[in-house]
Write a protein that holds these residues in place. Structure first.
Motif, PDB file in Angstrom:
ATOM      1  N   ASP A 117       0.861  -1.199   0.000  1.00 62.10           N
ATOM      2  CA  ASP A 117       0.000   0.000   0.000  1.00 62.10           C
ATOM      3  C   ASP A 117       0.884   1.231   0.000  1.00 62.10           C
ATOM      4  N   HIS A 302      -4.558  10.002  -4.811  1.00 62.57           N
ATOM      5  CA  HIS A 302      -5.988  10.379  -4.855  1.00 62.57           C
ATOM      6  C   HIS A 302      -6.345  10.995  -6.208  1.00 62.57           C
ATOM      7  N   TRP A 323      -8.134   5.334  -5.785  1.00 67.52           N
ATOM      8  CA  TRP A 323      -9.139   4.418  -5.250  1.00 67.52           C
ATOM      9  C   TRP A 323      -9.957   3.840  -6.410  1.00 67.52           C
ATOM     10  N   TRP A 326     -14.227   5.515  -4.449  1.00 71.66           N
ATOM     11  CA  TRP A 326     -14.566   6.647  -3.572  1.00 71.66           C
ATOM     12  C   TRP A 326     -15.129   7.760  -4.443  1.00 71.66           C
ATOM     13  N   ILE A 353      -3.159   1.177  -7.112  1.00 69.73           N
ATOM     14  CA  ILE A 353      -4.368   1.283  -6.285  1.00 69.73           C
ATOM     15  C   ILE A 353      -3.917   1.448  -4.836  1.00 69.73           C
ATOM     16  N   SER A 355      -4.954   2.855  -0.581  1.00 78.43           N
ATOM     17  CA  SER A 355      -6.094   2.782   0.341  1.00 78.43           C
ATOM     18  C   SER A 355      -6.376   4.117   1.036  1.00 78.43           C
ATOM     19  N   SER A 357      -6.686   4.296   4.003  1.00 76.37           N
ATOM     20  CA  SER A 357      -7.759   3.874   4.902  1.00 76.37           C
ATOM     21  C   SER A 357      -7.314   2.661   5.694  1.00 76.37           C
ATOM     22  N   ASP A 360      -9.738  -0.081   4.081  1.00 72.46           N
ATOM     23  CA  ASP A 360      -9.512  -0.513   2.701  1.00 72.46           C
ATOM     24  C   ASP A 360      -8.146  -1.164   2.522  1.00 72.46           C
ATOM     25  N   GLU A 367     -10.356  -3.869  -4.179  1.00 66.87           N
ATOM     26  CA  GLU A 367     -10.449  -2.555  -4.826  1.00 66.87           C
ATOM     27  C   GLU A 367      -9.874  -2.633  -6.243  1.00 66.87           C
TER      28      GLU A 367
ATOM     29  N   GLU B 327     -17.759   3.072   3.207  1.00 72.75           N
ATOM     30  CA  GLU B 327     -17.386   4.214   2.383  1.00 72.75           C
ATOM     31  C   GLU B 327     -18.579   4.773   1.627  1.00 72.75           C
TER      32      GLU B 327
END
Lengths: 465, 436
Positions: A117, A302, A323, A326, A353, A355, A357, A360, A367, B327
């Motif tokens: 990640d 993002h 993501w 989202w 990809i 997260s 989070s 996530d 995802e 989410e």
């Protein structure tokens, strides 16, 4: 006067007595020499807070019979993965000899590299998410290039073990938050439990530098009636800060400055820029600013509108860390679409990809699968093997650790996940996870499941989470 | 114009979106009725006058219909029932002007009513319709007081009239958040809660309230209109959704039943529910649980585990999945799918496929007061039917057709239009703004 001298002598003595391994701070031989400074901190080049991570012991292991995704775009049916002494020794078909290895039958199962990640705040925003743990944003000035995320990481965050057990996460980058235009340095960790953050630090990983464009910095500082309060203010502050950093970097006699040391590292290309930036038009402006100043953006994080400028991102060699689904939580995310990753891949741009989070990160594989399926529905077919690369090798590349991990290739770290089914299916989970060849999670053995200090003696301790 | 057909007849593809309800038969389908049973192969779903008239195995019977859809083996399910959501109340979360989910500056709490605030043209409604969600419980969130206000049951169709049932439930936060809002402790929460219900009881009996309002630091925690709004709660004619996580807090909430026996309570969240699952089951209180919470995100959720839903279910608790913790509600199917995957893990408790689908369809519908009408395919239920391009609980699957109340729905949105515009980046003739 006498008293002061006594105190100074006493503290120097205490320091020397404690610093049994260090050398930089020892008062040492004070013979009155003029050329050697009496006190000197370690330099940036000496690498303070060094990694103390060592691989845990492992068994020479042969995973056989599983479908193997090597992370580099290849799929091997009935593959064999051999690892020993923490390294991948060979990856191939059923013809590979397994002599000398403990053989593990993975028939019907899948093998991938450890999942990576690129965007996490574990440790800096740990669980429980109480104010006392709120260590992710040094939101006291619009630029804080002097802060290092590793100094906020709480290694006891239970989130690390969930990322390991549910997500197969073996490496992750902890970034400062996005309140500031320049949030500070990131740190890359191996996802091993440790008493100290140094014990998790990925040996040899370059530092990252967190920047943020758009709504967040202007909201945080505009809300306090100070610059920047607009997007143009964001750029003005950034550019001036870079000009000052260039001056510092060009001056060998400049007084040490923590923030500017980091910016100098970016200008020299040793520290990789991870820029929180959503909108296509803003990403284009940031890439121009990078050219103006002379640094490179490694990845936009993002990047929900990246699909609008896939060509530009490809030409500039900038990855998009994104993501799958989202949407709409802020104005900058109003044009988010699930086909973002697929459109970028089609354009030949780099996809990761991520997260951002604590939840996530436990399901990055799902995802990635969602993003792949959205592409397939609009006629963009991306192979499963390539999609696994979005959460393994591509992430490693953007973090500067791809020569060590991110794919199952000879000589790389044996960061390996055995999944109990297709990792792109909602129904699959990691069954075993190795980090540097050491078995750090095993769904079949409840003792191979880390329990953080915080969880000891609490309801649910050691439970299957 | 109806044609008489038999199930063996060749199917005619649907070519246009009808504006009005048509009678429709979906044949050759993998039918999921939503009641917890396993899927039916080669099944049929019939909808007449907006209601389901049959769902089950094909039996060769004849029927009259406007339209036959050959599902070609595809999965056909009832619409997903999403709860608890803010669908229709929010365009952009961080844009306060577009966000009606909280009213921290209002002097009202329990009396807040979302019904006139729901915007059926919100992109969030369109996106979630395209994800197979056909009905939802939507509500404001606690802000000034422990009481969030009165939520509504909505449909996600495109006819501009989303409210199915206004003031369907009241919501109260009796966990950590409630303690903060009531003045700083759980003790304050329960005192405010009891005082509020006493006021409502006084008003219910035709009496006069004991106080015009309850305030603290200039904030109105309960005003006259709020007390009035709690009358149906204390009488048990309006459901009370209780936000609560910790096992000890759940016990305290269940104990309220002895004091206020008519409360029709639903627990929302309940991360530590598995620790007191037998007590919840014995009390007959249903739960809308956070399915994948596995972290001690607060000191009231130390025992969080993904096995929470499965363990409560095995103890006999009626459990639906809570959309508020994820989410976005379109992830409900993913959450349910994860609980199926969890069932394979040693030491964990998950759900069967049928149970998992029920946890996002018939069970939340039932908890919301729409049992037998929504979230289920059986005779007399609303014609909310979704045809999928794959296993509906798999992350790769999406609906290909969505019917709400028997009417086929448009599945386009801002997102789908952007996707088409940026299919390529060619601007050699004109800018992208001319591509629409």
């Amino acid at each position: 006067m006498t008293k002061k001298v006594w105190i100074a002598a006493a503290s120097a003595f205490a320091l020397a007595g404690c610093a049994t391994t260090g050398s930089a701070n020892t008062a040492g031989d004070d013979s009155g020499s003029d050329d050697a400074p009496r006190f000197a901190a370690q330099t940036e080049a000496e690498g303070p807070f060094p990694s103390t991570y060592n691989a845990y012991p492992g068994t020479p292991t042969a995973l056989v019979g599983a479908t193997v995704y090597d992370g580099a775009g290849n799929r091997i049916e009935g593959g064999t993965v051999l690892f020993r002494n923490g390294k991948v020794e060979a990856v191939g078909g059923s013809d590979l000899s397994t002599e000398g290895y403990a053989v593990l039958d993975g028939t019907g199962k899948f093998v991938t590299p450890g999942i990576i990640d690129i965007h996490s705040h574990l440790g800096d925003y740990p669980s429980p998410g109480v104010q006392a743990h709120n260590d992710g944003n040094e939101a006291t000035a619009p630029t804080t290039p002097d802060v290092w995320a590793e100094h906020s990481v709480w290694p006891q965050d239970p989130g690390f073990s969930r990322a390991l057990a549910n997500g197969g996460i073996t490496s992750l980058q902890i970034l400062p938050g996005s309140a500031n235009l320049m949030g500070g340095r990131s740190v890359t960790l191996k996802n091993v439990p440790s008493r100290t953050v140094q014990g998790m630090k990925f040996p040899g990983a370059p530092y990252g530098f967190k920047m943020a464009c758009g709504e967040n910095p202007k909201r945080v500082y505009g809300g306090r009636g100070r610059k920047p309060s607009t997007r143009m203010g964001n750029f003005a502050v950034n550019r001036q800060t870079w000009y000052d950093a260039i001056e510092y970097a060009n001056n060998d006699d400049a007084k040490r400055n923590l923030g500017k040391e980091t910016l100098k590292g970016v200008l020299e290309g040793d520290i990789l820029v991870h820029n929180h930036c959503y909108r296509a038009d803003e990403m284009a402006l940031v890439m121009d600013m990078a050219k103006e100043v002379g640094y490179k953006v490694t990845a936009f994080h993002h990047a929900v509108e990246a699909y609008k400028i896939g060509d530009l991102l490809r030409e500039n060699g900038v990855c998009s860390a994104i993501w799958a689904d989202w949407y709409g939580f802020k104005m900058e995310a109003y044009d988010a679409i699930m086909e973002n990753a697929a459109l970028l891949q089609k354009e030949g741009a780099c996809v990761v990809i991520h997260s951002d989070s604590q939840n996530d990160i436990q399901r990055l594989n799902q995802e990635a699968s969602k993003a792949q399926a959205a592409g397939a529905r609009m006629g963009i077919e991306i192979s499963d093997a390539d999609v696994i690369g979005w959460i393994t090798l591509n992430a490693a590349k953007a973090m500067g650790i791809d020569d060590m991990t991110g794919s199952l290739e000879e000589g790389k770290m044996a960061d390996v996940v055995l999944w109990n089914g297709d990792p792109l299916s909602v129904y699959s989970r990691p069954e075993k996870v190795w980090i540097d060849g050491a078995l750090m999670y095993d769904a079949m053995d409840r003792k191979r499941r880390p329990v953080s200090d915080f969880e000891l003696g609490q309801p649910g301790e050691g439970d299957v989470k | 114009m109806k044609r008489l057909l038999t199930l063996a007849a060749s199917a005619i593809a649907l070519s246009a979106t009808p504006a009005l309800a048509q009678d429709v038969v979906i044949a050759n389908a993998t039918v999921v009725t939503g009641d917890g049973s396993e899927p039916i192969q080669n099944g049929v779903v019939m909808v007449e006058n907006g209601r389901v008239t049959y769902a089950g195995t094909a039996n060769g019977q004849s029927f009259a219909t406007d339209l036959v859809v050959d599902a070609d083996g595809a999965w056909v399910t009832p619409g997903i029932f999403a709860t608890v959501t803010t669908l229709g109340l929010v365009d952009v979360g961080a844009v306060s002007e577009s966000n009606d989910s909280r009213a921290g500056g209002a002097p009202f709490s329990a009396s807040l009513d979302v019904a006139p605030a729901v915007n059926p043209n919100s992109q969030n409604i369109m996106i979630h319709r395209a994800a197979g969600i056909t009905r939802a419980a939507t509500t404001t969130l606690p802000s000034a007081s422990i009481f969030a206000g009165q939520g509504a049951i909505i449909d996600l169709d495109s006819d501009g009239t989303p409210i199915v049932k206004a003031r369907a439930f009241q919501m109260v936060d009796l966990g950590e958040g409630g303690a903060r809002r009531a003045g700083g402790s759980r003790a304050a929460t329960y005192t405010l809660f009891r005082a509020s219900l006493r006021e409502a009881q006084a008003l219910s009996g035709g009496g006069t309230p004991q106080t015009t309002e309850i305030t603290a630091d200039g904030e109105v925690l309960l005003g006259r209109f709020d007390a009035e709004a709690l009358k149906p709660v204390v009488a048990g004619t309006q459901k009370l959704y209780v936000g609560v996580e910790r096992a000890a807090d759940i016990r305290s909430v269940l104990a309220l039943k002895s004091e206020f026996p008519r409360l029709d309570m639903v627990l929302v969240g309940a991360s530590e529910g598995w620790l007191v699952a037998n007590e919840i089951a014995a009390a007959g209180v249903p739960v809308l649980a956070d399915p994948l919470d596995a972290l001690p995100t607060g000191f009231d959720q130390l025992a969080s585990t993904q096995s929470n839903v499965g363990r409560m279910k095995r103890a006999g608790v009626k459990v639906g999945l809570n959309a508020a913790s994820i989410e976005n509600p379109r992830r409900l199917a993913q959450q349910a799918g994860n609980l199926v995957g969890l069932a394979k893990m040693p030491g964990a408790a998950g759900l069967t496929w049928g149970e998992a689908f029920a946890s996002i369809s018939s069970i939340p519908a039932d908890i919301s007061g729409m049992g037998g009408k929504a979230g289920v395919l059986k005779q007399g239920a609303l014609g909310d039917v979704v045809i999928w391009d794959g296993d509906p609980l798999e992350v790769t699957s999406v609906p290909t057709k969505v019917f709400i109340g028997g009417v086929e729905q448009p599945l386009d949105s801002h997102q789908s239009r952007l996707k088409e515009r940026y299919r390529d980046l060619d601007e050699s003739d004109l800018p992208k703004a001319y591509d629409w």
